[in-house]
Motif scaffolding. Structure first.
Motif, PDB file in Angstrom:
ATOM      1  N   LEU A 457       0.845  -1.194   0.000  1.00 27.28           N
ATOM      2  CA  LEU A 457       0.000   0.000   0.000  1.00 27.28           C
ATOM      3  C   LEU A 457       0.881   1.245   0.000  1.00 27.28           C
ATOM      4  O   LEU A 457       1.747   1.417   0.851  1.00 27.28           O
ATOM      5  N   VAL A 458       0.648   2.115  -0.961  1.00 25.40           N
ATOM      6  CA  VAL A 458       1.422   3.345  -1.106  1.00 25.40           C
ATOM      7  C   VAL A 458       0.588   4.484  -0.534  1.00 25.40           C
ATOM      8  O   VAL A 458      -0.522   4.746  -0.999  1.00 25.40           O
ATOM      9  N   ASN A 459       1.110   5.151   0.474  1.00 28.46           N
ATOM     10  CA  ASN A 459       0.346   6.168   1.190  1.00 28.46           C
ATOM     11  C   ASN A 459       0.029   7.373   0.317  1.00 28.46           C
ATOM     12  O   ASN A 459       0.924   7.986  -0.282  1.00 28.46           O
ATOM     13  N   LEU A 460      -1.245   7.720   0.249  1.00 25.47           N
ATOM     14  CA  LEU A 460      -1.710   8.805  -0.608  1.00 25.47           C
ATOM     15  C   LEU A 460      -1.057  10.131  -0.245  1.00 25.47           C
ATOM     16  O   LEU A 460      -0.612  10.881  -1.126  1.00 25.47           O
ATOM     17  N   GLN A 461      -0.998  10.460   1.032  1.00 23.96           N
ATOM     18  CA  GLN A 461      -0.461  11.757   1.435  1.00 23.96           C
ATOM     19  C   GLN A 461       1.015  11.905   1.075  1.00 23.96           C
ATOM     20  O   GLN A 461       1.471  12.981   0.707  1.00 23.96           O
ATOM     21  N   LYS A 462       1.741  10.817   1.156  1.00 29.73           N
ATOM     22  CA  LYS A 462       3.155  10.850   0.765  1.00 29.73           C
ATOM     23  C   LYS A 462       3.275  11.113  -0.740  1.00 29.73           C
ATOM     24  O   LYS A 462       4.087  11.934  -1.180  1.00 29.73           O
ATOM     25  N   VAL A 463       2.452  10.422  -1.512  1.00 32.03           N
ATOM     26  CA  VAL A 463       2.482  10.625  -2.963  1.00 32.03           C
ATOM     27  C   VAL A 463       2.058  12.051  -3.307  1.00 32.03           C
ATOM     28  O   VAL A 463       2.682  12.713  -4.140  1.00 32.03           O
ATOM     29  N   VAL A 464       0.987  12.530  -2.665  1.00 28.34           N
ATOM     30  CA  VAL A 464       0.499  13.888  -2.914  1.00 28.34           C
ATOM     31  C   VAL A 464       1.598  14.907  -2.643  1.00 28.34           C
ATOM     32  O   VAL A 464       1.830  15.830  -3.431  1.00 28.34           O
ATOM     33  N   SER A 465       2.288  14.745  -1.517  1.00 30.42           N
ATOM     34  CA  SER A 465       3.350  15.683  -1.153  1.00 30.42           C
ATOM     35  C   SER A 465       4.451  15.709  -2.206  1.00 30.42           C
ATOM     36  O   SER A 465       4.916  16.786  -2.615  1.00 30.42           O
ATOM     37  N   GLU A 466       4.868  14.541  -2.675  1.00 30.98           N
ATOM     38  CA  GLU A 466       5.967  14.471  -3.634  1.00 30.98           C
ATOM     39  C   GLU A 466       5.532  14.950  -5.023  1.00 30.98           C
ATOM     40  O   GLU A 466       6.298  15.619  -5.730  1.00 30.98           O
ATOM     41  N   VAL A 467       4.304  14.621  -5.416  1.00 32.19           N
ATOM     42  CA  VAL A 467       3.801  15.050  -6.719  1.00 32.19           C
ATOM     43  C   VAL A 467       3.607  16.560  -6.748  1.00 32.19           C
ATOM     44  O   VAL A 467       3.972  17.243  -7.710  1.00 32.19           O
ATOM     45  N   LEU A 468       3.031  17.111  -5.668  1.00 37.65           N
ATOM     46  CA  LEU A 468       2.796  18.553  -5.622  1.00 37.65           C
ATOM     47  C   LEU A 468       4.100  19.341  -5.678  1.00 37.65           C
ATOM     48  O   LEU A 468       4.155  20.417  -6.279  1.00 37.65           O
ATOM     49  N   HIS A 469       5.131  18.814  -5.048  1.00 40.27           N
ATOM     50  CA  HIS A 469       6.425  19.499  -5.073  1.00 40.27           C
ATOM     51  C   HIS A 469       6.884  19.713  -6.507  1.00 40.27           C
ATOM     52  O   HIS A 469       7.354  20.807  -6.871  1.00 40.27           O
TER      53      HIS A 469
END
Length: 482
Positions: A457-469
């Motif tokens: 499971l890949v954590n959504l908030q972690k992905v969101v943070s990295e993508v938004l950057h």
């Protein structure tokens, strides 16, 4: 490191796989011209892994993992994405009912529409312009390769693409002597996009009523077109390109892209049905595209129709196994999300929840974002997340062309992080997949209702943070340069 120039030569004594298209299961339903100076580079395919293929082709492949490996585009590739053909003007009209299905009745219907030139307010850039505009709005450097006429529709299309910062590379015969301003065969292709009161869509163009593609006069790739394929990291083709360009010309572009190490993205779309049972040249070009593209993009229905496999992941794995150069197979599943299949694993991302206004252009926008992730070497789940967001943002607007998602809208949607988690759907989809598979799925939490303990499971908030950057940096660059 071993160097080998890859040539795409099919052994005529070995039959080309048809991916099930000949079996009985169902198939698919239904600017001023800115020139970039010629750039001569020596492009080769580099790899440590040499793979002989039993059809007269020798290729080199790479290993992959959860992050996109360096593909090594080779030489200097100054253009991110080039699209091939399918440059048209959409005329979007509201109608009481969609056009009839019969050939003669449908032709009469279109001729009736064409008698009165539509008001310019109904015009919109269409076809591969959608993908190019979406890619440019993500900050990618884009070219469109194709033919645009000199009449009012062509000038409109050139202005739209110029305003989006997209170069147009004109396709023409080197010894062309026809007066392109007066011949109807050289006019910009119009596509009538008809919307009924239930928001259902019907499409028709003059290409629907001819056995020949709209630009059948085009036989060879010019030096300028070859130069631009060579300097592009990605060449995107879709099934609708066959409405405009001869199948042999599309095959030539594919072969040249392979030779100069340009990655090929192919989305057969609904057009795959007619191509699969079309002329020998069309069937051959389709088979080559399915086998020699680096990235294949299909809906779950299209994947089933090609392979005969109902499970979209199983269908994607089948396409991947038949591919010679294929690195990714991506299955689009609409409101459920998308999956990306590689030779070493499966990545899954649920869709974003939005109020859908119009689905036209969503698939094209999705492809643009996949190209963004591919070029920028992003982790696969991150790439799917951006693509789902771009497609969803486009769905909240009305129509395609200049109405596809803008980067600000994509960033806002990703910040909201409101994904459509459907544990029952994913359990059913993944239940048939071996527990030995490396499966990664985007999730709001590290524990959810998906029952297979082998999932990562890949954590959504972690992905969101990295993508938004990354996206916010691109957004800032766009604002500063505008």
């Amino acid at each position: 490191m071993h160097q080998q120039t890859l040539t795409l030569t099919l052994n005529p004594h070995v039959p080309t796989p048809t991916y099930g298209t000949r079996f009985s299961h169902p198939l698919f339903i239904q600017n001023p011209r800115l020139r970039i100076p010629n750039l001569r580079t020596s492009c080769v395919v580099r790899s440590n892994n040499h793979v002989p293929v039993n059809n007269g082709v020798e290729v080199h492949v790479f290993d992959d993992d959860c992050r996109l490996f360096p593909f090594g585009f080779g030489g200097e590739k100054e253009v991110d994405v080039a699209t091939l053909g399918n440059l048209c003007v959409d005329v979007v009209l509201s109608v009481d009912k969609l056009p009839p299905l019969g050939f003669d009745e449908r032709k009469e219907y279109m001729e009736h529409l064409a008698k009165t030139p539509p008001d310019k307010k109904y015009w919109e850039a269409g076809g591969n312009c959608n993908m190019a505009i979406a890619a440019a709005r993500l900050g990618l450097r884009c070219n469109t390769i194709g033919h645009i006429g000199n009449e009012i529709y062509g000038k409109f299309l050139l202005d739209v693409l110029r305003d989006e910062g997209i170069n147009v590379i004109e396709m023409r015969e080197e010894d062309d002597t026809i007066n392109t301003s007066s011949s109807s065969e050289y006019e910009t292709l119009l596509c009538w996009v008809l919307v009924d009161p239930l928001q259902r869509h019907g499409f028709c163009s003059r290409a629907d009523f001819s056995k020949e593609p709209a630009f059948a006069w085009m036989k060879t790739l010019s030096d300028e077109v070859k130069s631009n394929i060579q300097k592009s990291k990605v060449l995107f083709c879709n099934g609708y390109g066959f409405d405009e360009l001869p199948a042999g010309l599309i095959s030539s572009a594919l072969e040249y892209a392979v030779e100069v190490n340009t990655s090929i993205f192919f989305d057969p779309g609904p057009k795959g049905k007619s191509l699969a049972v079309g002329t020998p040249e069309e069937q051959d070009a389709l088979a080559k595209l399915l086998r020699f593209s680096d990235v294949l993009l299909l809906t779950s229905e299209e994947a089933e129709s090609i392979t005969g496999l109902r499970n979209p992941i199983a269908a994607g794995k089948e396409l991947l196994s038949k591919g010679v150069r294929t690195k990714w197979v991506i299955i689009k599943m609409g409101s459920k999300g998308s999956v990306l299949i590689t030779r070493s694993g499966i990545s899954c991302a649920p869709s974003f929840k939005v109020n859908v206004m119009d689905t036209v252009g969503c698939g094209d926008s999705f492809v643009a974002a996949i190209a963004y992730g591919y070029i920028h070497n992003m982790p696969l789940v991150h790439t799917l997340t951006i693509a789902n967001a771009v497609g969803a943002a486009t769905a909240t607007g009305c129509g395609a062309g200049r109405n596809v998602a803008r980067l600000q809208e994509v960033v806002r949607l990703i910040k909201e992080a409101n994904i459509n988690e459907d544990d029952d759907f994913w359990n059913k989809l993944l239940d048939e997949i071996s527990n030995k598979e490396d499966i990664r799925i985007l999730s709001k939490t590290t524990v959810n209702g998906i029952k297979n303990r082998f999932f990562n499971l890949v954590n959504l908030q972690k992905v969101v943070s990295e993508v938004l950057h990354k996206l916010e940096a691109a957004l800032a660059d766009g604002i500063l340069s505008s």
